[in-house]
Write a protein that holds these residues in place. Structure first.
Motif, mmCIF file in Angstrom:
data_model
loop_
_atom_site.group_PDB
_atom_site.id
_atom_site.type_symbol
_atom_site.label_atom_id
_atom_site.label_comp_id
_atom_site.label_asym_id
_atom_site.label_seq_id
_atom_site.Cartn_x
_atom_site.Cartn_y
_atom_site.Cartn_z
ATOM 1 N N ASP A 150 0.802 -1.219 0.000
ATOM 2 C CA ASP A 150 0.000 0.000 0.000
ATOM 3 C C ASP A 150 0.839 1.275 0.000
ATOM 4 O O ASP A 150 0.372 2.336 -0.396
ATOM 5 C CB ASP A 150 -0.928 0.012 1.219
ATOM 6 N N ASN A 151 2.091 1.185 0.451
ATOM 7 C CA ASN A 151 2.911 2.391 0.583
ATOM 8 C C ASN A 151 4.121 2.418 -0.338
ATOM 9 O O ASN A 151 4.847 3.409 -0.363
ATOM 10 C CB ASN A 151 3.395 2.523 2.035
ATOM 11 N N ASP A 152 4.373 1.362 -1.081
ATOM 12 C CA ASP A 152 5.629 1.231 -1.820
ATOM 13 C C ASP A 152 5.357 1.120 -3.313
ATOM 14 O O ASP A 152 5.085 0.051 -3.829
ATOM 15 C CB ASP A 152 6.393 -0.001 -1.326
ATOM 16 N N VAL A 153 5.397 2.235 -4.018
ATOM 17 C CA VAL A 153 5.259 2.235 -5.469
ATOM 18 C C VAL A 153 6.655 2.149 -6.067
ATOM 19 O O VAL A 153 7.472 3.048 -5.900
ATOM 20 C CB VAL A 153 4.541 3.500 -5.975
ATOM 21 N N MET A 154 6.946 1.065 -6.776
ATOM 22 C CA MET A 154 8.300 0.824 -7.243
ATOM 23 C C MET A 154 8.598 1.514 -8.569
ATOM 24 O O MET A 154 9.708 1.954 -8.799
ATOM 25 C CB MET A 154 8.546 -0.677 -7.387
ATOM 26 N N GLN A 155 7.633 1.576 -9.474
ATOM 27 C CA GLN A 155 7.919 2.156 -10.772
ATOM 28 C C GLN A 155 6.625 2.600 -11.448
ATOM 29 O O GLN A 155 5.544 2.125 -11.125
ATOM 30 C CB GLN A 155 8.678 1.175 -11.656
ATOM 31 N N TYR A 156 6.797 3.511 -12.393
ATOM 32 C CA TYR A 156 5.625 4.162 -12.971
ATOM 33 C C TYR A 156 5.981 4.637 -14.373
ATOM 34 O O TYR A 156 7.075 5.150 -14.614
ATOM 35 C CB TYR A 156 5.252 5.353 -12.087
ATOM 36 N N THR A 157 5.079 4.432 -15.326
ATOM 37 C CA THR A 157 5.260 4.988 -16.660
ATOM 38 C C THR A 157 3.904 5.422 -17.191
ATOM 39 O O THR A 157 2.883 4.801 -16.888
ATOM 40 C CB THR A 157 5.929 3.976 -17.614
ATOM 41 N N ALA A 158 3.888 6.500 -17.959
ATOM 42 C CA ALA A 158 2.630 7.040 -18.468
ATOM 43 C C ALA A 158 2.841 7.591 -19.868
ATOM 44 O O ALA A 158 3.942 8.013 -20.235
ATOM 45 C CB ALA A 158 2.100 8.134 -17.544
ATOM 46 N N PRO A 178 -3.646 -2.164 -28.827
ATOM 47 C CA PRO A 178 -3.118 -0.874 -28.389
ATOM 48 C C PRO A 178 -1.654 -0.966 -27.965
ATOM 49 O O PRO A 178 -1.242 -1.933 -27.345
ATOM 50 C CB PRO A 178 -4.015 -0.518 -27.206
ATOM 51 N N LEU A 179 -0.913 0.041 -28.343
ATOM 52 C CA LEU A 179 0.502 0.137 -28.036
ATOM 53 C C LEU A 179 0.710 1.363 -27.163
ATOM 54 O O LEU A 179 0.084 2.399 -27.384
ATOM 55 C CB LEU A 179 1.293 0.267 -29.332
ATOM 56 N N GLY A 180 1.576 1.243 -26.166
ATOM 57 C CA GLY A 180 1.819 2.361 -25.273
ATOM 58 C C GLY A 180 3.042 3.161 -25.683
ATOM 59 O O GLY A 180 4.133 2.608 -25.812
ATOM 60 N N PHE A 181 2.850 4.458 -25.921
ATOM 61 C CA PHE A 181 3.961 5.366 -26.175
ATOM 62 C C PHE A 181 4.202 6.140 -24.877
ATOM 63 O O PHE A 181 3.462 7.063 -24.544
ATOM 64 C CB PHE A 181 3.629 6.320 -27.322
ATOM 65 N N SER A 182 5.229 5.736 -24.131
ATOM 66 C CA SER A 182 5.470 6.302 -22.802
ATOM 67 C C SER A 182 6.326 7.556 -22.899
ATOM 68 O O SER A 182 7.416 7.534 -23.473
ATOM 69 C CB SER A 182 6.165 5.271 -21.907
ATOM 70 N N PHE A 183 5.825 8.644 -22.325
ATOM 71 C CA PHE A 183 6.535 9.918 -22.338
ATOM 72 C C PHE A 183 7.102 10.284 -20.967
ATOM 73 O O PHE A 183 7.983 11.130 -20.866
ATOM 74 C CB PHE A 183 5.596 11.041 -22.799
ATOM 75 N N VAL A 184 6.573 9.678 -19.909
ATOM 76 C CA VAL A 184 6.997 9.992 -18.545
ATOM 77 C C VAL A 184 7.293 8.689 -17.826
ATOM 78 O O VAL A 184 6.491 7.752 -17.875
ATOM 79 C CB VAL A 184 5.908 10.769 -17.777
ATOM 80 N N THR A 185 8.449 8.611 -17.170
ATOM 81 C CA THR A 185 8.783 7.430 -16.375
ATOM 82 C C THR A 185 9.395 7.870 -15.054
ATOM 83 O O THR A 185 10.097 8.875 -14.979
ATOM 84 C CB THR A 185 9.782 6.511 -17.104
ATOM 85 N N GLU A 186 9.112 7.087 -14.018
ATOM 86 C CA GLU A 186 9.681 7.345 -12.702
ATOM 87 C C GLU A 186 10.084 6.013 -12.079
ATOM 88 O O GLU A 186 9.677 4.946 -12.524
ATOM 89 C CB GLU A 186 8.670 8.066 -11.799
ATOM 90 N N ASN A 191 15.104 3.938 -15.035
ATOM 91 C CA ASN A 191 16.474 3.450 -15.089
ATOM 92 C C ASN A 191 16.668 2.293 -16.062
ATOM 93 O O ASN A 191 17.774 1.772 -16.185
ATOM 94 C CB ASN A 191 16.912 3.004 -13.687
ATOM 95 N N LEU A 192 15.611 1.880 -16.740
ATOM 96 C CA LEU A 192 15.743 0.772 -17.678
ATOM 97 C C LEU A 192 16.705 1.134 -18.800
ATOM 98 O O LEU A 192 16.650 2.229 -19.341
ATOM 99 C CB LEU A 192 14.390 0.430 -18.300
ATOM 100 N N THR A 193 17.578 0.204 -19.163
ATOM 101 C CA THR A 193 18.396 0.419 -20.349
ATOM 102 C C THR A 193 17.738 -0.184 -21.580
ATOM 103 O O THR A 193 18.169 0.083 -22.697
ATOM 104 C CB THR A 193 19.798 -0.186 -20.170
ATOM 105 N N THR A 194 16.723 -1.002 -21.381
ATOM 106 C CA THR A 194 15.939 -1.488 -22.512
ATOM 107 C C THR A 194 14.935 -0.421 -22.924
ATOM 108 O O THR A 194 14.787 0.611 -22.277
ATOM 109 C CB THR A 194 15.208 -2.787 -22.158
#
Length: 416
Positions: A150-158, A178-186, A191-194
């Motif tokens: 509930d308190n630990d969000v590890m990663q996020y993309t939008a 549908p394909l996701g075109f991600s413009f924001v990542t946290e 940190n992904l190199t892929t």
């Protein structure tokens, strides 16, 4: 329930170019050459500076003309997505294998409009996209989050939803959406190199479902992870290596009640152990199958039991190391040789999955010639569910029959 899971964990590094082979058959759909299977070599990717985590990826192209993409294979990701930008005004993610996908350079890209039936349908089918439909300007927006508790969000993309041409070998192209075109990542997504994720979940939004519909291939995933040697991913009919093989299938279990409405590839887990020590007490867990990363996440009770046994076998004090999104238990050792540690096992209905010490640990050499050894079996914020990672699937063919909702495992054939 302590938390919710919206995507498998994926931290990463660089990859080799991959060749994708296609097995062709007679045409069954007008204008579309049918395939019997699609075979893609895997490459193990290690994350600097400590060469961990280890993940498994394939190379494809996206757009017209094709822009190379290195995507992590995630059998439970409901959507394929990639780091992207629409205009130079968008901040480009850095330190990736390839530059972000520039949508303006693709003549075939299409964006899903906001407040459209396609946008509503995508959010209804794939609950990982967001709790409900929302807009980014005139486009259909999405976000994907991994939350351990509930308190630990590890990663996020939008980003925004759309479609484009996905190249899966030679001149063979499929329209992906549908394909996701991600413009924001946290978080660790940033940190992904892929370049993103190849989603092969059973839902209609996955690339697997798109391939099945377009080429009329069986809705079957065959994957064999071979550590540093890479491995093989095959979609459709069984790979040549398994032709004639007698496979013992077990039923996939329903995860919708356990994991907030997600229908994921999962099995019943009845036990776990490390060699030379008593087994943990009988278990009744749902084990989600995760090919994306060399980590296994287990409930706190199981984690405490296994970690106690591993600490006893190491016979040294342990300490926690903080990495983005999680704590990893480690200990100091005179060398990086871990062969003295026991083998770890997870019991399923008709098979026991095995992880060697080299599979469930990673080592960090120190300047004084010694080593820090860390365990990649980690706690998960669920009381009755675990995520079985690639560290317990090495050198074993896993065959997921999504149509009949069953899975088989065999290590009788090599990963090729």
């Amino acid at each position: 329930m302590a938390g919710r899971v919206l995507l498998s964990p994926l931290p990463l590094i660089a990859v080799l170019l991959l060749h994708i082979g296609l097995a062709r058959a007679a045409t069954t759909n007008p204008g579309v050459e049918s395939l019997t299977r699609i075979t893609l070599p895997l490459t193990e990717i290690r994350t600097p500076p400590i060469n961990y985590p280890r993940v498994y990826a394939v190379n494809v192209t996206l757009g017209t003309p094709g822009q190379p993409r290195t995507l992590v294979v995630d059998v439970n990701s409901q959507m394929t997505w990639t780091h992207s930008y629409k205009t130079p005004a968008f901040p480009a993610v850095k330190n990736k294998i390839n530059p972000p996908f520039y949508t303006a350079n693709s003549s075939s890209v299409k964006f899903t409009g906001c407040k459209t039936d396609e946008c509503s349908a995508a959010h209804y089918i794939s609950t990982s996209l967001a709790p409900e439909e929302f807009c980014l300007a005139d486009d259909c927006g999405y976000n994907v989050t991994l939350q351990i508790d509930d308190n630990d969000v590890m990663q996020y993309t939008a980003g925004v939803l759309g479609s484009d041409v996905l190249g899966i070998g030679g001149n063979k192209m499929v329209s992906s959406g549908p394909l996701g075109f991600s413009f924001v990542t946290e978080g660790r997504f940033a940190n992904l190199t892929t370049d993103g994720v190849l989603g092969l979940a059973m839902v209609n939004t996955s690339t697997l479902s798109s391939l099945v519909k377009l080429y009329n291939i069986p809705k079957t995933i065959s994957i064999c992870i071979d550590g540093a040697a890479g491995g093989v991913l095959s979609l459709g009919q069984l790979p040549v290596a398994l032709e004639g093989e007698t496979l013992k299938y077990m039923a996939l279990v329903d995860t919708t009640d356990v994991l907030v409405g997600f229908d994921m590839y999962a099995v019943n887990v009845s036990g776990a152990a490390v060699t030379g020590f008593a087994k943990t007490k009988p278990l009744n867990y749902v084990g989600v199958l995760n090919t994306a990363v060399d980590m296994t996440f287990v409930p706190l009770e199981m984690y405490s039991g296994l970690l106690t046994l591993l600490k006893e076998s190491a016979s040294v004090p342990t300490f926690d190391v903080q990495v983005p999104g999680m704590n990893i238990t480690c200990y100091n050792a005179p060398s990086c040789d871990v062969t003295y540690l026991p083998t770890a096992t997870i019991d399923l209905a008709n098979v026991t999955l095995t992880a060697t010490p080299q599979d469930y640990t990673f080592s960090i050499p120190t300047e004084n010639g010694q080593c820090v050894v860390c365990f990649n079996i980690l706690p998960w914020g669920f009381d009755n569910a675990m995520m079985i990672g690639a560290n317990f699937l090495k050198k074993t063919w896993m065959i997921i029959d999504a149509e009949k909702k069953r899975v088989a495992f065999t290590n009788s054939k090599p990963c090729k």
